[in-house]
Design a protein around this motif. Sequence first.
Motif, PDB file in Angstrom:
ATOM      1  N   LYS A   1       0.805  -1.219   0.000  1.00  0.00           N
ATOM      2  CA  LYS A   1       0.000   0.000   0.000  1.00  0.00           C
ATOM      3  C   LYS A   1       0.836   1.267   0.000  1.00  0.00           C
ATOM      4  CE  LYS A   1      -3.855  -2.183   2.422  1.00  0.00           C
ATOM      5  NZ  LYS A   1      -4.764  -2.102   3.597  1.00  0.00           N
ATOM      6  N   GLN A   2       2.121   1.143  -0.047  1.00  0.00           N
ATOM      7  CA  GLN A   2       2.997   2.315  -0.014  1.00  0.00           C
ATOM      8  C   GLN A   2       3.629   2.612  -1.357  1.00  0.00           C
ATOM      9  OE1 GLN A   2       5.856   1.584   3.056  1.00  0.00           O
ATOM     10  NE2 GLN A   2       4.321   1.448   4.706  1.00  0.00           N
ATOM     11  N   LEU A   3       3.736   1.615  -2.213  1.00  0.00           N
ATOM     12  CA  LEU A   3       4.402   1.787  -3.496  1.00  0.00           C
ATOM     13  C   LEU A   3       3.409   2.171  -4.576  1.00  0.00           C
ATOM     14  CD1 LEU A   3       6.766  -1.323  -3.345  1.00  0.00           C
ATOM     15  CD2 LEU A   3       7.289   1.035  -2.717  1.00  0.00           C
ATOM     16  N   VAL A   4       3.875   2.906  -5.543  1.00  0.00           N
ATOM     17  CA  VAL A   4       3.060   3.371  -6.671  1.00  0.00           C
ATOM     18  C   VAL A   4       3.610   2.770  -7.945  1.00  0.00           C
ATOM     19  CG1 VAL A   4       2.235   5.370  -7.953  1.00  0.00           C
ATOM     20  CG2 VAL A   4       2.513   5.519  -5.476  1.00  0.00           C
ATOM     21  N   ALA A   5       2.737   2.156  -8.744  1.00  0.00           N
ATOM     22  CA  ALA A   5       3.157   1.544 -10.005  1.00  0.00           C
ATOM     23  C   ALA A   5       3.036   2.559 -11.130  1.00  0.00           C
ATOM     24  CB  ALA A   5       2.291   0.319 -10.306  1.00  0.00           C
ATOM     25  N   LEU A   6       4.050   2.656 -11.933  1.00  0.00           N
ATOM     26  CA  LEU A   6       4.071   3.549 -13.087  1.00  0.00           C
ATOM     27  C   LEU A   6       3.714   2.751 -14.332  1.00  0.00           C
ATOM     28  CD1 LEU A   6       7.308   5.605 -12.324  1.00  0.00           C
ATOM     29  CD2 LEU A   6       4.931   6.188 -11.801  1.00  0.00           C
ATOM     30  N   ILE A   7       2.688   3.199 -15.041  1.00  0.00           N
ATOM     31  CA  ILE A   7       2.216   2.522 -16.249  1.00  0.00           C
ATOM     32  C   ILE A   7       2.437   3.449 -17.434  1.00  0.00           C
ATOM     33  CG2 ILE A   7       0.224   1.426 -17.361  1.00  0.00           C
ATOM     34  CD1 ILE A   7      -0.934   0.934 -14.632  1.00  0.00           C
ATOM     35  N   PRO A   8       2.945   2.968 -18.532  1.00  0.00           N
ATOM     36  CA  PRO A   8       3.132   3.832 -19.710  1.00  0.00           C
ATOM     37  C   PRO A   8       1.814   4.406 -20.204  1.00  0.00           C
ATOM     38  CG  PRO A   8       4.345   1.763 -19.945  1.00  0.00           C
ATOM     39  CD  PRO A   8       3.485   1.620 -18.738  1.00  0.00           C
ATOM     40  N   TYR A   9       1.890   5.559 -20.837  1.00  0.00           N
ATOM     41  CA  TYR A   9       0.682   6.243 -21.311  1.00  0.00           C
ATOM     42  C   TYR A   9      -0.059   5.422 -22.357  1.00  0.00           C
ATOM     43  CZ  TYR A   9      -2.303   9.812 -23.369  1.00  0.00           C
ATOM     44  OH  TYR A   9      -3.382  10.506 -23.850  1.00  0.00           O
ATOM     45  N   GLY A  10       0.654   4.699 -23.174  1.00  0.00           N
ATOM     46  CA  GLY A  10       0.028   3.911 -24.230  1.00  0.00           C
ATOM     47  C   GLY A  10      -0.367   2.517 -23.801  1.00  0.00           C
ATOM     48  N   ASP A  11      -0.369   2.216 -22.493  1.00  0.00           N
ATOM     49  CA  ASP A  11      -0.711   0.877 -22.033  1.00  0.00           C
ATOM     50  C   ASP A  11      -2.190   0.591 -22.295  1.00  0.00           C
ATOM     51  OD1 ASP A  11      -1.441  -1.291 -19.951  1.00  0.00           O
ATOM     52  OD2 ASP A  11       0.753  -1.221 -19.931  1.00  0.00           O
ATOM     53  N   GLN A  12      -2.500  -0.644 -22.636  1.00  0.00           N
ATOM     54  CA  GLN A  12      -3.868  -1.034 -22.954  1.00  0.00           C
ATOM     55  C   GLN A  12      -4.793  -0.932 -21.745  1.00  0.00           C
ATOM     56  OE1 GLN A  12      -5.215  -1.719 -25.794  1.00  0.00           O
ATOM     57  NE2 GLN A  12      -3.353  -1.626 -27.045  1.00  0.00           N
ATOM     58  N   ARG A  13      -4.259  -1.055 -20.546  1.00  0.00           N
ATOM     59  CA  ARG A  13      -5.094  -0.979 -19.365  1.00  0.00           C
ATOM     60  C   ARG A  13      -5.666   0.408 -19.133  1.00  0.00           C
ATOM     61  NH1 ARG A  13      -0.885  -3.548 -15.245  1.00  0.00           N
ATOM     62  NH2 ARG A  13       0.461  -2.284 -16.580  1.00  0.00           N
ATOM     63  N   LEU A  14      -5.036   1.427 -19.704  1.00  0.00           N
ATOM     64  CA  LEU A  14      -5.525   2.790 -19.578  1.00  0.00           C
ATOM     65  C   LEU A  14      -6.572   3.136 -20.614  1.00  0.00           C
ATOM     66  CD1 LEU A  14      -2.195   4.669 -18.834  1.00  0.00           C
ATOM     67  CD2 LEU A  14      -3.893   3.833 -17.209  1.00  0.00           C
ATOM     68  N   LYS A  15      -6.803   2.292 -21.601  1.00  0.00           N
ATOM     69  CA  LYS A  15      -7.772   2.561 -22.655  1.00  0.00           C
ATOM     70  C   LYS A  15      -9.101   1.907 -22.282  1.00  0.00           C
ATOM     71  CE  LYS A  15      -4.280   2.817 -26.294  1.00  0.00           C
ATOM     72  NZ  LYS A  15      -3.826   2.272 -27.602  1.00  0.00           N
ATOM     73  N   PRO A  16     -10.173   2.694 -22.164  1.00  0.00           N
ATOM     74  CA  PRO A  16     -11.476   2.101 -21.802  1.00  0.00           C
ATOM     75  C   PRO A  16     -11.996   1.190 -22.902  1.00  0.00           C
ATOM     76  CG  PRO A  16     -11.730   4.396 -22.443  1.00  0.00           C
ATOM     77  CD  PRO A  16     -10.252   4.141 -22.394  1.00  0.00           C
ATOM     78  N   ARG A  17     -12.654   0.135 -22.479  1.00  0.00           N
ATOM     79  CA  ARG A  17     -13.216  -0.825 -23.412  1.00  0.00           C
ATOM     80  C   ARG A  17     -14.742  -0.800 -23.350  1.00  0.00           C
ATOM     81  NH1 ARG A  17      -9.396  -6.160 -22.192  1.00  0.00           N
ATOM     82  NH2 ARG A  17      -7.384  -5.182 -22.682  1.00  0.00           N
ATOM     83  N   ARG A  18     -15.377  -0.880 -24.491  1.00  0.00           N
ATOM     84  CA  ARG A  18     -16.837  -0.921 -24.627  1.00  0.00           C
ATOM     85  C   ARG A  18     -17.493   0.296 -23.983  1.00  0.00           C
ATOM     86  NH1 ARG A  18     -18.143  -7.256 -23.128  1.00  0.00           N
ATOM     87  NH2 ARG A  18     -16.818  -8.206 -24.753  1.00  0.00           N
ATOM     88  N   THR A  19     -16.835   1.441 -24.136  1.00  0.00           N
ATOM     89  CA  THR A  19     -17.395   2.654 -23.540  1.00  0.00           C
ATOM     90  C   THR A  19     -18.710   3.036 -24.201  1.00  0.00           C
ATOM     91  OG1 THR A  19     -15.140   3.404 -23.068  1.00  0.00           O
ATOM     92  CG2 THR A  19     -16.897   5.041 -22.945  1.00  0.00           C
ATOM     93  N   LYS A  20     -18.767   2.986 -25.512  1.00  0.00           N
ATOM     94  CA  LYS A  20     -19.985   3.357 -26.232  1.00  0.00           C
ATOM     95  C   LYS A  20     -21.140   2.420 -25.870  1.00  0.00           C
ATOM     96  CE  LYS A  20     -17.606   5.428 -30.197  1.00  0.00           C
ATOM     97  NZ  LYS A  20     -17.429   5.397 -31.672  1.00  0.00           N
TER      98      LYS A  20
END
Length: 277
Positions: free
Chosen positions: A87-106
């Motif tokens: 709970k103390q560490l922060v994970a850095l994710i690249p901007y183009g990572d797929q996890r940051l892109k919403p799926r089935r938003t529409k």
Amino acid sequence: MHFCVGYLVRILPSTMGGKLSRLWKTPDQKESEDKLILPRQLDAEDEIANYASINDSAASCVGIARQSCVNCPTCRGTGRIPGEQEKQLVALIPYGDQRLKPRRTKLYVCLAVTICLLTTSLSIFFLFPRSIAVLPAGLNGSSIGFDANTTSMYLNMTNVLNITNNNFYVVTVVQLDMEVLHQSLVVGKTTVKTLLNMNPLQSGQIYYMVASTISDDNTYNICTWTKVKVHNILLHIQGTLTCTYLCHSEQLAFEDYQYVDCRGNATLPHPLYHRLP
């Protein structure tokens, strides 16, 4: 001289002895050691390559490892972190990572809008106020009395009122106010405090009695004259029905005209009819 050197090597620590032994190794021993060290470096590079981004958008560390690569100070090259630091560490994710892109938003937005519109439409359809039909059903019975001294006539009438609830919720009838008029004069009044619950899309009836006193010489003569075969008087009935529904109160006005036989002591109920507007 050789004895001294050998004596010095024997008494020095193991670390110094290892360094001196490297200086005195033959070329064949050095080649064999290089062959053992080379696979270890390749294994280290393979492990570093496994830490690339999930979508392979980040650059690999293999090329950097060949120059200078340092183990992660958090996991120390193991790929795992201690549980107490979760709970103390922060994970850095690249901007183009797929996890940051919403799926089935529409799809989710359209589904939410459709559900909201459907719920609103159904609520408006079922909760929209509709008319409450109030229709006088006519005279149910009457009794008449005469006073020759005052030329007055006492008329007690029992009427029927039909009520139809066209709504999809319960309507409660709380009060009924009636007036009986003869020749534009009020001859009788009554107020009925009733509690009638009308179920959705159902009808009901209310019986009410009105006591009237008619003090008119011409009407008295018509009703008591034996030579006249028809003894009917026209009465104008006006009323107000108070209903409540959905924390709202509404008053419904109605009126009707009735012919009452004033010769006989009792009058049978009249058949129902529909009056043209």
